[in-house]
Design a protein around this motif. Sequence first.
Motif, PDB file in Angstrom:
ATOM      1  N   PHE A  29     -17.654  58.540  26.246  1.00  0.00           N
ATOM      2  CA  PHE A  29     -16.879  57.668  25.297  1.00  0.00           C
ATOM      3  C   PHE A  29     -16.752  56.244  25.242  1.00  0.00           C
ATOM      4  O   PHE A  29     -16.537  55.258  24.728  1.00  0.00           O
ATOM      5  CB  PHE A  29     -15.779  58.289  25.071  1.00  0.00           C
ATOM      6  N   ASP A  30     -16.575  55.297  27.076  1.00  0.00           N
ATOM      7  CA  ASP A  30     -17.083  54.323  27.579  1.00  0.00           C
ATOM      8  C   ASP A  30     -18.120  53.273  26.565  1.00  0.00           C
ATOM      9  O   ASP A  30     -17.691  52.161  26.711  1.00  0.00           O
ATOM     10  CB  ASP A  30     -17.104  54.359  28.363  1.00  0.00           C
ATOM     11  N   SER A  52     -12.978  52.926  19.777  1.00  0.00           N
ATOM     12  CA  SER A  52     -13.395  52.632  20.736  1.00  0.00           C
ATOM     13  C   SER A  52     -12.571  52.611  22.122  1.00  0.00           C
ATOM     14  O   SER A  52     -11.627  51.694  22.902  1.00  0.00           O
ATOM     15  CB  SER A  52     -14.098  51.238  20.790  1.00  0.00           C
ATOM     16  N   GLU A  53     -13.205  53.935  23.221  1.00  0.00           N
ATOM     17  CA  GLU A  53     -12.226  53.410  24.482  1.00  0.00           C
ATOM     18  C   GLU A  53     -12.053  52.497  24.927  1.00  0.00           C
ATOM     19  O   GLU A  53     -12.241  52.377  26.406  1.00  0.00           O
ATOM     20  CB  GLU A  53     -12.962  54.481  25.258  1.00  0.00           C
ATOM     21  N   SER A  54     -13.608  51.506  24.769  1.00  0.00           N
ATOM     22  CA  SER A  54     -13.433  50.551  25.646  1.00  0.00           C
ATOM     23  C   SER A  54     -12.715  48.827  25.594  1.00  0.00           C
ATOM     24  O   SER A  54     -12.262  48.368  26.364  1.00  0.00           O
ATOM     25  CB  SER A  54     -15.010  49.757  25.014  1.00  0.00           C
ATOM     26  N   GLY A  56      -9.590  49.874  23.658  1.00  0.00           N
ATOM     27  CA  GLY A  56      -8.377  50.951  23.381  1.00  0.00           C
ATOM     28  C   GLY A  56      -8.473  50.751  21.742  1.00  0.00           C
ATOM     29  O   GLY A  56      -7.219  50.933  21.414  1.00  0.00           O
ATOM     30  N   THR A  58      -8.508  50.891  17.574  1.00  0.00           N
ATOM     31  CA  THR A  58      -8.556  51.652  16.253  1.00  0.00           C
ATOM     32  C   THR A  58      -8.630  51.210  14.738  1.00  0.00           C
ATOM     33  O   THR A  58      -7.924  49.906  15.215  1.00  0.00           O
ATOM     34  CB  THR A  58      -6.749  52.929  16.758  1.00  0.00           C
ATOM     35  N   SER A  71      -7.844  60.210  17.622  1.00  0.00           N
ATOM     36  CA  SER A  71      -7.077  60.350  19.379  1.00  0.00           C
ATOM     37  C   SER A  71      -8.317  61.029  19.859  1.00  0.00           C
ATOM     38  O   SER A  71      -9.135  61.384  19.239  1.00  0.00           O
ATOM     39  CB  SER A  71      -6.349  61.568  20.525  1.00  0.00           C
ATOM     40  N   THR A  72      -8.584  60.985  21.147  1.00  0.00           N
ATOM     41  CA  THR A  72      -9.508  61.373  22.339  1.00  0.00           C
ATOM     42  C   THR A  72      -8.760  62.123  23.343  1.00  0.00           C
ATOM     43  O   THR A  72      -8.197  61.681  23.326  1.00  0.00           O
ATOM     44  CB  THR A  72     -10.536  60.111  22.719  1.00  0.00           C
ATOM     45  N   ASN A  74     -10.884  62.713  26.819  1.00  0.00           N
ATOM     46  CA  ASN A  74     -11.400  62.426  27.659  1.00  0.00           C
ATOM     47  C   ASN A  74     -12.257  63.639  28.483  1.00  0.00           C
ATOM     48  O   ASN A  74     -13.214  63.599  28.793  1.00  0.00           O
ATOM     49  CB  ASN A  74     -11.583  61.185  27.976  1.00  0.00           C
ATOM     50  N   ASN A  77     -14.024  65.885  26.137  1.00  0.00           N
ATOM     51  CA  ASN A  77     -15.157  64.873  25.016  1.00  0.00           C
ATOM     52  C   ASN A  77     -14.987  65.253  23.902  1.00  0.00           C
ATOM     53  O   ASN A  77     -15.691  65.506  23.157  1.00  0.00           O
ATOM     54  CB  ASN A  77     -17.054  65.188  26.134  1.00  0.00           C
TER      55      ASN A  77
END
Length: 126
Positions: A29-30, A52-54, A56, A58, A71-72, A74, A77
């Motif tokens: 995800f990163d 984006s997890e990069s 945070g 939305t 939401s994620t 990780n 995955n």
Amino acid sequence: EVQLVESGGGLVQAGGSLRLSCAASGFTFDDYAIGWFRQAPGKEREAISCISESDGGTYYSDSVKGRFTISTDNAKNTVYLRMNSLKPEDTAVYYCAAEFLRGSNWHCWVNEYDYWGQGTQVTVSS
């Protein structure tokens, strides 16, 4: 190989809730933004929500803001889309997609997403 598999769609009455899941494999995800999009019969595919997890960040479209939550998880995955207060106009095929991040900027635009799942049908009855 990047793969995205959606699940959780179904038939629900107006006012009800569903949670969609998108199981991702072949990437972390990163390095990607993940989005949920939908397409109703006779209409263009539209962006609903992205994350984006990069950074945070939305994004939510105006049509779902306040009702849907992305939401994620990780560890699994997996990306989720919690949909509350569903309306008949939410009826569509919902797709999960991933955009490889080529820099610090990302968008929730259909044409920027590189990988797509097969979709899951959501039908909201009135």
